[in-house]
Design a protein around this motif. Structure first.
Motif: not given
Length: 150
Positions: A109-129
């Protein structure tokens, strides 16, 4: 309590479509995926139309001494629970290989949450959200059009 339950419901329903699409991708041959995705989309839209037509009319009536809108929620909840039980009993999930460094239980679970958090470091992902948050508002507001026309 109701706000927390509504948030949990929204999170669960929001994850339904990606999970369904992932299942289709896992269990369907590449040549058949378009047809299956089309059927999935049709079922979703047919459910929206049927739910609006039936639920709106039920909401104004009283059934067995219970307000119709409550009956509509009970019916939808019972159908959802029965589909969940049927899927759990009948569906065989394909085997997956898990990376050795992923671990099991809480470590996974911790590994998956870290991977999920890495997506929020991408500006394009944040714009999409952000676009999805604000872009969905008008479409959800249209769900109340039947109340406006009553």
């Amino acid at each position: 309590l109701m706000v927390a339950l509504r948030a949990l419901n929204g999170a669960a329903l929001g994850s339904l479509q990606p999970i369904a699409q992932g299942i289709v991708a896992d269990v369907t041959a590449a040549e058949q995926r378009g047809k299956v995705y089309g059927g999935l989309g049709f079922a979703e839209k047919a459910g929206i139309v049927a739910g609006t037509l039936i639920g709106t009319n039920m909401g104004r009536k009283e059934l067995m001494g219970i307000a119709g809108w409550r009956v509509a929620f009970l019916v939808v909840g019972a159908l959802g629970a029965s589909v969940g039980v049927a899927v759990a009993a009948l569906m065989r999930e394909p085997c997956r290989r898990t990376p050795a460094d992923m671990g099991r239980g809480c470590k996974a679970i911790v590994t998956e949450l870290r991977e999920l958090a890495s997506y929020f470091r991408m500006p394009s992902f944040c714009v999409m959200i952000l676009q999805a948050c604000f872009g969905c508002v008008p479409w959800y507001a249209l769900n109340y059009k039947t109340l406006f026309f009553q």
